[in-house]
Design a protein around this motif. Structure first.
Motif, PDB file in Angstrom:
ATOM      1  N   SER A 133      73.852 -24.869 -43.838  1.00  0.00           N
ATOM      2  CA  SER A 133      72.527 -24.754 -44.445  1.00  0.00           C
ATOM      3  C   SER A 133      71.947 -23.378 -44.167  1.00  0.00           C
ATOM      4  CB  SER A 133      71.587 -25.833 -43.894  1.00  0.00           C
ATOM      5  OG  SER A 133      71.439 -25.691 -42.491  1.00  0.00           O
ATOM      6  N   THR A 134      70.940 -23.001 -44.961  1.00  0.00           N
ATOM      7  CA  THR A 134      70.285 -21.703 -44.828  1.00  0.00           C
ATOM      8  C   THR A 134      69.040 -21.848 -43.970  1.00  0.00           C
ATOM      9  OG1 THR A 134      71.060 -21.111 -47.033  1.00  0.00           O
ATOM     10  CG2 THR A 134      69.311 -19.762 -46.093  1.00  0.00           C
ATOM     11  N   PRO A 135      68.820 -20.947 -43.005  1.00  0.00           N
ATOM     12  CA  PRO A 135      67.617 -21.046 -42.159  1.00  0.00           C
ATOM     13  C   PRO A 135      66.348 -20.914 -42.986  1.00  0.00           C
ATOM     14  CG  PRO A 135      69.212 -19.503 -41.223  1.00  0.00           C
ATOM     15  CD  PRO A 135      69.692 -19.822 -42.600  1.00  0.00           C
ATOM     16  N   SER A 136      65.322 -21.669 -42.605  1.00  0.00           N
ATOM     17  CA  SER A 136      64.021 -21.588 -43.264  1.00  0.00           C
ATOM     18  C   SER A 136      63.197 -20.458 -42.640  1.00  0.00           C
ATOM     19  CB  SER A 136      63.279 -22.912 -43.126  1.00  0.00           C
ATOM     20  OG  SER A 136      63.907 -23.918 -43.882  1.00  0.00           O
ATOM     21  N   PRO A 137      62.321 -19.819 -43.448  1.00  0.00           N
ATOM     22  CA  PRO A 137      62.061 -20.073 -44.868  1.00  0.00           C
ATOM     23  C   PRO A 137      63.101 -19.417 -45.774  1.00  0.00           C
ATOM     24  CG  PRO A 137      60.607 -18.355 -44.052  1.00  0.00           C
ATOM     25  CD  PRO A 137      61.400 -18.828 -42.869  1.00  0.00           C
ATOM     26  N   THR A 138      63.614 -20.185 -46.715  1.00  0.00           N
ATOM     27  CA  THR A 138      64.593 -19.678 -47.660  1.00  0.00           C
ATOM     28  C   THR A 138      63.893 -18.961 -48.817  1.00  0.00           C
ATOM     29  OG1 THR A 138      64.572 -21.717 -48.962  1.00  0.00           O
ATOM     30  CG2 THR A 138      66.088 -21.615 -47.099  1.00  0.00           C
ATOM     31  N   PHE A 139      64.693 -18.319 -49.641  1.00  0.00           N
ATOM     32  CA  PHE A 139      64.145 -17.625 -50.814  1.00  0.00           C
ATOM     33  C   PHE A 139      63.452 -18.620 -51.745  1.00  0.00           C
ATOM     34  CE2 PHE A 139      64.868 -16.100 -55.230  1.00  0.00           C
ATOM     35  CZ  PHE A 139      64.016 -15.008 -55.186  1.00  0.00           C
ATOM     36  N   GLY A 140      64.046 -19.785 -51.924  1.00  0.00           N
ATOM     37  CA  GLY A 140      63.421 -20.789 -52.783  1.00  0.00           C
ATOM     38  C   GLY A 140      62.092 -21.273 -52.240  1.00  0.00           C
ATOM     39  N   GLU A 141      61.980 -21.443 -50.928  1.00  0.00           N
ATOM     40  CA  GLU A 141      60.719 -21.872 -50.333  1.00  0.00           C
ATOM     41  C   GLU A 141      59.635 -20.816 -50.467  1.00  0.00           C
ATOM     42  OE1 GLU A 141      62.963 -24.623 -46.934  1.00  0.00           O
ATOM     43  OE2 GLU A 141      62.063 -22.687 -46.414  1.00  0.00           O
ATOM     44  N   TRP A 166      81.410 -28.720 -52.366  1.00  0.00           N
ATOM     45  CA  TRP A 166      80.334 -27.951 -51.737  1.00  0.00           C
ATOM     46  C   TRP A 166      80.075 -26.644 -52.486  1.00  0.00           C
ATOM     47  CZ3 TRP A 166      76.559 -28.561 -48.295  1.00  0.00           C
ATOM     48  CH2 TRP A 166      75.977 -27.428 -47.750  1.00  0.00           C
ATOM     49  N   LEU A 167      81.126 -25.939 -52.846  1.00  0.00           N
ATOM     50  CA  LEU A 167      80.949 -24.670 -53.535  1.00  0.00           C
ATOM     51  C   LEU A 167      80.315 -24.854 -54.904  1.00  0.00           C
ATOM     52  CD1 LEU A 167      84.301 -22.854 -52.661  1.00  0.00           C
ATOM     53  CD2 LEU A 167      82.035 -22.392 -51.727  1.00  0.00           C
ATOM     54  N   LYS A 168      80.584 -25.966 -55.557  1.00  0.00           N
ATOM     55  CA  LYS A 168      80.080 -26.166 -56.908  1.00  0.00           C
ATOM     56  C   LYS A 168      78.638 -26.656 -56.943  1.00  0.00           C
ATOM     57  CE  LYS A 168      84.466 -27.146 -59.248  1.00  0.00           C
ATOM     58  NZ  LYS A 168      85.227 -28.174 -60.012  1.00  0.00           N
ATOM     59  N   TYR A 169      78.273 -27.580 -56.075  1.00  0.00           N
ATOM     60  CA  TYR A 169      77.011 -28.290 -56.238  1.00  0.00           C
ATOM     61  C   TYR A 169      76.037 -28.140 -55.068  1.00  0.00           C
ATOM     62  CZ  TYR A 169      80.112 -30.605 -59.574  1.00  0.00           C
ATOM     63  OH  TYR A 169      81.010 -30.860 -60.574  1.00  0.00           O
ATOM     64  N   SER A 170      76.399 -27.393 -54.043  1.00  0.00           N
ATOM     65  CA  SER A 170      75.569 -27.379 -52.836  1.00  0.00           C
ATOM     66  C   SER A 170      74.202 -26.742 -53.041  1.00  0.00           C
ATOM     67  CB  SER A 170      76.295 -26.644 -51.709  1.00  0.00           C
ATOM     68  OG  SER A 170      76.527 -25.283 -52.059  1.00  0.00           O
ATOM     69  N   LEU A 171      74.014 -25.931 -54.067  1.00  0.00           N
ATOM     70  CA  LEU A 171      72.730 -25.261 -54.252  1.00  0.00           C
ATOM     71  C   LEU A 171      71.592 -26.261 -54.445  1.00  0.00           C
ATOM     72  CD1 LEU A 171      71.535 -25.005 -57.495  1.00  0.00           C
ATOM     73  CD2 LEU A 171      73.781 -23.984 -57.717  1.00  0.00           C
ATOM     74  N   PHE A 172      71.908 -27.503 -54.835  1.00  0.00           N
ATOM     75  CA  PHE A 172      70.875 -28.508 -55.036  1.00  0.00           C
ATOM     76  C   PHE A 172      70.513 -29.238 -53.746  1.00  0.00           C
ATOM     77  CE2 PHE A 172      72.599 -27.912 -59.262  1.00  0.00           C
ATOM     78  CZ  PHE A 172      71.486 -27.957 -60.066  1.00  0.00           C
ATOM     79  N   TYR A 173      71.445 -29.391 -52.818  1.00  0.00           N
ATOM     80  CA  TYR A 173      71.176 -30.249 -51.658  1.00  0.00           C
ATOM     81  C   TYR A 173      71.616 -29.633 -50.333  1.00  0.00           C
ATOM     82  CZ  TYR A 173      76.159 -31.258 -52.398  1.00  0.00           C
ATOM     83  OH  TYR A 173      77.526 -31.149 -52.576  1.00  0.00           O
ATOM     84  N   GLU A 174      71.912 -28.341 -50.290  1.00  0.00           N
ATOM     85  CA  GLU A 174      72.515 -27.753 -49.099  1.00  0.00           C
ATOM     86  C   GLU A 174      71.623 -27.833 -47.873  1.00  0.00           C
ATOM     87  OE1 GLU A 174      73.316 -23.677 -49.777  1.00  0.00           O
ATOM     88  OE2 GLU A 174      71.303 -23.207 -50.504  1.00  0.00           O
ATOM     89  N   ASN A 175      70.308 -27.842 -48.036  1.00  0.00           N
ATOM     90  CA  ASN A 175      69.415 -27.859 -46.882  1.00  0.00           C
ATOM     91  C   ASN A 175      68.979 -29.259 -46.479  1.00  0.00           C
ATOM     92  OD1 ASN A 175      69.341 -25.033 -46.523  1.00  0.00           O
ATOM     93  ND2 ASN A 175      67.862 -24.839 -48.172  1.00  0.00           N
ATOM     94  N   TYR A 176      69.443 -30.283 -47.200  1.00  0.00           N
ATOM     95  CA  TYR A 176      69.075 -31.655 -46.878  1.00  0.00           C
ATOM     96  C   TYR A 176      70.123 -32.306 -45.971  1.00  0.00           C
ATOM     97  CZ  TYR A 176      65.899 -31.110 -50.859  1.00  0.00           C
ATOM     98  OH  TYR A 176      64.943 -30.673 -51.730  1.00  0.00           O
ATOM     99  N   LYS A 177      69.688 -33.299 -45.231  1.00  0.00           N
ATOM    100  CA  LYS A 177      70.612 -34.079 -44.424  1.00  0.00           C
ATOM    101  C   LYS A 177      71.543 -34.878 -45.337  1.00  0.00           C
ATOM    102  CE  LYS A 177      67.221 -34.706 -40.708  1.00  0.00           C
ATOM    103  NZ  LYS A 177      66.396 -35.688 -39.961  1.00  0.00           N
ATOM    104  N   LYS A 178      72.663 -35.336 -44.755  1.00  0.00           N
ATOM    105  CA  LYS A 178      73.645 -36.057 -45.566  1.00  0.00           C
ATOM    106  C   LYS A 178      73.069 -37.332 -46.174  1.00  0.00           C
ATOM    107  CE  LYS A 178      77.761 -34.319 -43.207  1.00  0.00           C
ATOM    108  NZ  LYS A 178      78.999 -34.658 -42.472  1.00  0.00           N
TER     109      LYS A 178
END
Length: 746
Positions: free
Chosen positions: A198-206, A483-495
């Motif tokens: 996951s990316t550390p917060s705050p991310t670019f999207g946030e 992960w490489l294909k779809y992680s941009l939607f859920y990468e920072n969320y828990k499983k």
């Protein structure tokens, strides 16, 4: 009562004093445009321009108009500041020596001149009136006939040239967003495509989401304090609204060819002929002491004043008068242009309200072009690198998947802008005038929605299949290809909360629909926004879905501020009838709170950068731990018949019985060894049994046939009669395979 009034006076000034306001104008108070506040007036004002220079103490005025009939009039001057009437003065032209205006002739007339204000009156104007940002003052002049009937009404806003809509704030916000994008990219490279990283917060999207929220707060159809309206305009870039004159002129040309009306909705009209007037109605008592200056303007009207009637000018002052032919007044003739809601937000940036969608579309296209060129350039560099050398393994994956990375980057851009895109598309449907722009709005909104729906469906199918196989959707984070294909939607969320990206998309869609769909209805917009923001806050508090604790608390805090902001905006709703003083103070408090949170995000970005530079990369540490666990698991799973059994591996180091040092394996010649140390020889026994005894067995020669049946039977029988206690063993001997008489073991 005096104490309460003093508190109401000082509190807004104290809050304004802590804001970082740059000086954008001189020490001048001036009117900006004018408008008629009466229908069917018999006296029409064509021009109104008044300014006061603090340095020289000179007040300059310029008024022009026409009258349909000859009549005596009385002028009633009303000065208001921040929505509150603070001064009223009645002036009779006959009493000020303006004989040419007594009575007002049935002709065109003008009055212009400049007067020096005495120090005793100029000193009563507070210094803060010249430095307070976005000073909201209003000057209204009502003309009444001899019988008291209204014959004319004109009003103009007063400002000092200072504003919170300054480029420095926009550049600072843009810099914070750029740093967030850089750190998010570096975090992705450091992870090296590691599943579950996951990316550390705050991310670019946030960060972009926060700036978009600030911009959208300024788009509601409520009576904002002008200072807050200007503050929110600094974040318009996050929604795609970029003031660019040449671009707006091109869009105007496109609209003109596709059914657009440019008479009062074009870049040229906004920049040359219009002065925007907002329905803010705020209050501040700092202008109360300016009433002496307006008194002085009329007390000294007889000095240095020129009155023109039908082209004949007469100078008034010190009893001197002369008649000359002059031109009429040529001061500022801009008309006040009343705006609110999304129109007010866009047109304060000199972007016509009908151009908003096309502006966002073209800016999005430019960004997409930059992304495509950048990724293809990296592809070319990697191909050239591979021709002249060996590229790193991590970059090899990037080189092979560049098309997918390009699609992923564009999809990420769609996801970031989806909420504001929905807003501008719906606004184009309801307020746009170009059929081509409406068509583009419908096509792009449908396309973006289809892209997000496709990825949602694919992720949902993947998760369902993983649940059937493994009982949960953990493979969304563990399978590298997925992960490489779809992680941009859920990468920072828990499983367990991978699905939360779906409510997040619906949240953005709902915000855009509420603001654009209810444009012009401030109460409906604010109530709808409050419901949407409160539901999102409740979802975050219930799930706390982010992998990192920092992400959990940062996003919850941002959402709390969003809810508080919408609650404060309720105070600006005209239907609730909140006093203007309360509105002004609320606007200033909102600015301070939102500035603090923005600064906090910038500090957190700096802290994350420092931490990442000091500590070991967590993704690399996780990979090492995973490799170690895998090796230990493999060793624990060894069986005697496993191909990884130590019997078939290289011999382990031998330990010398006379020392603690470890030595290599003993190399022996055939038939007991292969000169490579793979098998240890059987040490010679001190007491070998005699030939022919029951413990002896014959060993075939190296040339014996391997299919000799007699030998196999006798060898097997003799092995079964061996007494294990009678065989001497070397303490350093390693286990060896049993010799079955097939010749030398290979």
């Amino acid at each position: 009562m005096r104490s309460s009034a003093g508190v109401r006076t000082l509190l807004p000034l104290a809050l304004l004093s802590i804001l970082p306001v740059g000086v954008l104008g001189g020490n001048i108070l001036s009117t900006s445009g004018f408008s008629s506040c009466m229908n069917n007036a018999t006296v029409q004002v064509k021009n109104l321009n008044v300014s006061y220079d603090k340095t020289s103490r000179i007040l300059t005025f310029d008024v022009a108009g026409t009258s349909d009939i000859v009549q005596n009039v009385t002028a009633n001057l009303i000065v208001s500041a921040y929505g509150k009437q603070i001064y009223t003065k009645e002036v009779n032209p006959c009493d000020t020596g303006m004989a040419e205006m007594c009575p007002v002739p049935a002709a065109s007339f003008a009055s212009q001149g400049s007067q020096t204000i005495p120090e005793e009156y100029a000193s009563q104007i507070p210094a803060i009136a010249f430095s307070i940002p976005d000073l909201d003052g209003m000057v209204k002049m009502e003309l009444k006939g001899a019988n008291g009937e209204d014959v004319a009404c004109v009003q103009s806003t007063v400002g000092n040239g200072h504003t919170l809509n300054i480029p420095a704030v926009s550049y600072a916000a843009l810099g914070i967003a750029a740093v967030a994008l850089l750190f998010s990219g570096l975090a992705g490279l450091a992870a090296g495509g590691h599943p579950g990283a996951s990316t550390p917060s705050p991310t670019f999207g946030e960060v972009i989401g926060w700036f978009q929220g600030l911009a959208m707060n300024g788009m509601l159809s409520v009576q904002y304090p002008q200072v807050y309206q200007s503050f929110t305009s600094n974040f318009a870039f996050s929604t795609g609204l970029v003031p660019w004159g040449q671009l707006q002129s091109s869009i105007d040309g496109f609209r003109a060819k596709t059914g657009g009306n440019l008479s009062d909705d074009s870049y040229q009209y906004l920049s040359n002929n219009a002065t925007l007037v907002y329905n803010d109605g705020t209050t501040n008592s700092s202008s109360r002491m300016m009433r002496r200056a307006f008194d002085t303007a009329f007390l000294w009207a007889r000095d240095g004043t020129s009155v023109t009637v039908n082209g004949t000018s007469a100078n008034i002052g010190n009893g001197a008068g002369s008649s000359t032919n002059t031109t009429s007044s040529s001061g500022n003739s801009k008309m006040n242009h009343y705006v609110s809601g999304i129109q007010a937000y866009s047109e304060q940036l000199t972007i016509p309200q009908a151009n908003t969608f096309m502006t966002v579309l073209l800016v999005w296209a430019i960004i997409c072009g930059v992304i495509i060129v950048f990724i293809l350039l990296i592809k070319v560099i990697l191909e050239a690198w591979s021709m002249f050398g060996k590229i790193p393994k991590s970059m090899e994956s990037w080189r092979e998947r560049y098309w997918w990375r390009l699609a992923k980057a564009l999809t990420n851009l769609v996801l970031l802008l989806y909420g504001t895109w929905t807003l501008y598309c719906i606004y184009q449907f309801t307020n746009g005038d170009s059929w081509a722009a409406k068509t583009l709005a419908g096509v792009t909104l449908g396309l973006f929605t289809a892209v997000l729906a496709f990825f949602t469906w694919r992720i949902w199918i993947k998760a369902h299949s993983y649940k059937e196989l493994d009982g949960d959707a953990g493979k969304l984070y563990e399978d590298k290809e997925t992960w490489l294909k779809y992680s941009l939607f859920y990468e920072n969320y828990k499983k367990g909360y991978w699905w939360l990206f779906v409510p997040a998309i619906l949240y953005m869609f709902a915000k855009g629909c509420v603001i654009a769909g209810a444009n012009g209805h401030g109460l409906v917009q604010t109530a709808g926004q409050l419901i949407v923001e409160a539901l999102m806050l409740g979802l975050l508090l219930w799930t706390r879905p982010f992998q990192r604790k920092s992400g959990v608390w940062i996003n919850i805090f941002i959402q709390v501020v969003r809810v508080i902001s919408v609650v404060c905006i309720l105070i600006f709703v005209e239907e609730l009838g909140i006093s203007q003083t309360t509105k002004t103070v609320t606007g200033l408090v909102l600015i301070v709170v939102q500035c603090v949170l923005t600064a906090g995000l910038a500090i957190l970005l700096a802290v994350n950068a420092l931490i990442n530079c000091i500590r070991e990369n967590p993704h690399r540490r996780a990979r090492k731990a995973q490799e170690k666990m895998k090796l230990e698991r493999d060793l624990d799973d060894l069986t005697p018949l496993d191909a990884r059994n130590s019997l078939l591996m290289e011999p382990m180091a031998q330990r010398n019985s006379e020392s603690t040092a470890y030595q290599g394996a003993v190399v022996t010649p055939p038939p007991f060894g292969d000169r490579k140390g793979r098998y240890d020889p059987v040490p010679p026994r001190d007491h070998s049994p005699a030939v022919g005894s029951e413990y002896s067995f014959s060993r075939p020669s190296r040339f014996a046939r391997e299919d000799d049946a007699d030998y196999l039977v006798s060898g097997a029988a003799s092995m079964g009669r061996r007494d294990e206690r009678s065989i001497s063993r070397s303490p350093d001997r390693q286990p060896t395979l049993p010799h079955l008489g097939f010749g030398r073991a290979m």
